[in-house]
Design an enzyme around this catalytic site. Structure first.
Site, PDB file in Angstrom:
ATOM      1  N   LYS A  30      -1.058  -7.569  -2.595  1.00  0.00           N
ATOM      2  CA  LYS A  30       0.347  -7.280  -2.287  1.00  0.00           C
ATOM      3  C   LYS A  30       1.054  -8.438  -1.579  1.00  0.00           C
ATOM      4  CE  LYS A  30       0.556  -2.313  -2.517  1.00  0.00           C
ATOM      5  NZ  LYS A  30      -0.827  -1.887  -2.829  1.00  0.00           N
ATOM      6  N   GLU A  77       9.902   0.166   1.624  1.00  0.00           N
ATOM      7  CA  GLU A  77       9.347   1.520   1.644  1.00  0.00           C
ATOM      8  C   GLU A  77       7.834   1.382   1.565  1.00  0.00           C
ATOM      9  OE1 GLU A  77      10.064   0.016  -1.171  1.00  0.00           O
ATOM     10  OE2 GLU A  77       8.170   0.423  -2.203  1.00  0.00           O
ATOM     11  N   SER A 114      -8.470  -5.813  -6.885  1.00  0.00           N
ATOM     12  CA  SER A 114      -7.145  -5.833  -6.239  1.00  0.00           C
ATOM     13  C   SER A 114      -7.178  -5.821  -4.721  1.00  0.00           C
ATOM     14  CB  SER A 114      -6.299  -4.672  -6.756  1.00  0.00           C
ATOM     15  OG  SER A 114      -6.946  -3.426  -6.547  1.00  0.00           O
TER      16      SER A 114
HETATM   17  C1  LIG Z   1      -1.179  -0.935  -3.732  1.00  0.00           C
HETATM   18  C2  LIG Z   1      -2.511  -1.202  -4.334  1.00  0.00           C
HETATM   19  C3  LIG Z   1      -2.769  -0.974  -5.715  1.00  0.00           C
HETATM   20  C4  LIG Z   1      -1.759  -0.361  -6.632  1.00  0.00           C
HETATM   21  O1  LIG Z   1      -0.545  -1.030  -6.768  1.00  0.00           O
HETATM   22  P1  LIG Z   1      -0.164  -1.831  -8.078  1.00  0.00           P
HETATM   23  O2  LIG Z   1       1.273  -2.164  -7.889  1.00  0.00           O
HETATM   24  O3  LIG Z   1      -0.385  -0.931  -9.253  1.00  0.00           O
HETATM   25  O4  LIG Z   1      -1.034  -3.028  -8.141  1.00  0.00           O
HETATM   26  C5  LIG Z   1      -4.006  -1.316  -6.226  1.00  0.00           C
HETATM   27  N1  LIG Z   1      -4.970  -1.820  -5.439  1.00  0.00           N
HETATM   28  C6  LIG Z   1      -4.781  -2.044  -4.124  1.00  0.00           C
HETATM   29  C7  LIG Z   1      -5.908  -2.606  -3.315  1.00  0.00           C
HETATM   30  C8  LIG Z   1      -3.551  -1.733  -3.526  1.00  0.00           C
HETATM   31  O5  LIG Z   1      -3.379  -1.952  -2.214  1.00  0.00           O
END
Ligand SMILES: *Cc1c(COP(=O)(O)O)cnc(C)c1O
Length: 401
Positions: A96, A118, A384
């Site tokens: 993020k 948000e 992610s």
């Molecule tokens: C917020 C988040 C997601 C999901 O958000 P996307 O916008 O779909 O990428 C996925 N993995 C992690 C670790 C997150 O913090």
């Protein structure tokens, strides 16, 4: 079968449409704010001094490039080759921050002095509060009252970073209500405030803006794969999808490469047909959510259905318009994994690779055995985020896995 003839690009048309999805459906009062962004974002992002400042922060502050790691034990178990794109190693523990770094620099170029956002589980709120502290900018984060109670550690992080966390007390007191409050704030402060949206959702140009900031993920993947394998192209890229920003970033530079399978994994919750799910492409229909036309989970009369997922980051009733188009055109392959499958996959990755993934990413790992992978495949999974934030959930289930 692949979308060779569809000529799909990672960017929308001038009106912000990916096929028939996207656009900017905003109240009259917001037109000016969105218009300013729409007319300026490409020129700002392509400016040399912007790129230089962004690249330096991504390198020295975020820790990019993140490694591309060959997961030998997982690969051998699945009889294929799995590479992990380590977004969990970014500062603040997830992808993020790539977007919030870009947006705070954009806000500065637009002469804004105040940032709003948000947040649902608080991950985007923390990434936003982080870059506001970095730049010395005022930060107000709207968060559902219920989420503030459920996500106390992230609320504490935001406050420690100097942000003001404002509870949204209407409706279900969750993400959608926090979004409404943020929009109301933006309407009231059109001159000095930039609204940092956290995924590839919202009115044009946000989906494209966020996708471009996250596209650093697939840009790095290409050169790193070349080093590892001699080819820039994997056979598959796999990513979980909440709103879709890590997936958009991981797919971006492969969308125009028809040989690359793009696998998006949604949260099935307790099961797609259980009534407690967030598998938007399986359950959703066309509609307008948060300012763009996309697929969303709604009742016959257009009320948004409350989604469910064990992972807060995937607990969203829609997907961004780029993903709706990838789904409808067949260019993307959409899969889903249940809460249980994601948990099991996270434990497996922890024990095979010594990496505790976020529960969101657990969903991406969970579908790997179903993809029919072979010894000659080269699969990149977008890892992610790290799993520290999910430790309480993992601890509850430790004896089951
Ligand atoms: C917020 C988040 C997601 C999901 O958000 P996307 O916008 O779909 O990428 C996925 N993995 C992690 C670790 C997150 O913090």
């Amino acid at each position: 079968m692949k979308a060779q003839s569809l000529n799909i690009t990672p960017n929308p048309d001038a009106q912000g449409y990916y096929g028939r999805f996207g656009g900017a459906y905003v109240p009259e009062m917001l037109h000016r704010n969105v218009e300013e962004l729409r007319t300026r974002y490409v020129e700002i992002l392509e400016d040399q001094s912007f790129r230089k400042e962004m690249d330096a922060l991504l390198r020295d502050y975020v820790g990019r490039p993140t490694p591309l790691y060959y997961a030998a034990r997982l690969s051998s178990k699945l009889g294929t080759n799995i590479y992990l794109k380590r977004e969990d190693l970014c500062h603040t523990g997830a992808h993020k921050i790539n977007n919030t770094i870009g947006q705070i620099l954009l806000a500065q170029r637009l002469q804004k002095t105040r940032i709003i956002a948000e947040t649902g589980a608080g991950q985007h709120g923390v990434a936003t509060a982080t870059v506001c502290a970095l730049m010395g900018m005022e930060c107000v984060v709207y968060m559902g009252e219920k989420d503030i109670q459920r996500q106390a550690p992230n609320v504490a992080r935001m406050r420690m970073l100097g942000a003001t966390v404002v509870p949204a007390t209407s409706g279900s007191k969750t993400l959608k209500d926090a979004t409404n409050e943020a929009i109301r704030d933006w309407i009231n402060h059109p001159n000095d405030t930039h609204y940092i949206i956290g995924s590839v959702v919202g009115p044009h140009p946000y989906p494209d803006l966020v996708a471009r900031f996250q596209s650093v993920i697939s840009a790095e993947m290409r050169s790193q794969l070349e080093e590892h394998t001699g080819s820039e192209l994997p056979t598959h890229v796999v990513a979980c999808v909440g709103g879709g920003s890590n997936a958009a970033g991981a797919f971006y530079h492969f969308i125009a490469e028809p040989s690359v399978d793009l696998v998006a994994v949604e949260a099935a919750g307790l099961g797609v047909d259980s009534g407690k799910s967030a598998a938007t492409t399986r359950l959703g229909t066309e509609g307008i959510l948060h300012g763009s036309r996309s697929l969303l989970m709604q009742t016959a009369d257009g009320q948004v259905v409350e989604p469910h997922s064990i992972s807060a980051g995937l607990d969203y009733p829609g997907i961004g318009p780029m993903h709706a188009h990838l789904f409808e055109s067949g260019r993307g392959r959409f899969e889903s994994a249940t809460d249980e499958e994601a948990l099991q996959a996270s434990f497996e990755v922890a024990r095979l690779e010594g990496i505790i993934p976020a529960l969101e990413t657990g969903h991406a790992f969970a579908v790997l055995p179903r993809l029919g992978l072979t010894q000659s495949d080269r699969v990149v999974v977008c890892l992610s985020g790290r799993g520290d934030k999910d430790l309480a959930t993992y601890m509850e289930r430790m004896s089951d896995f």
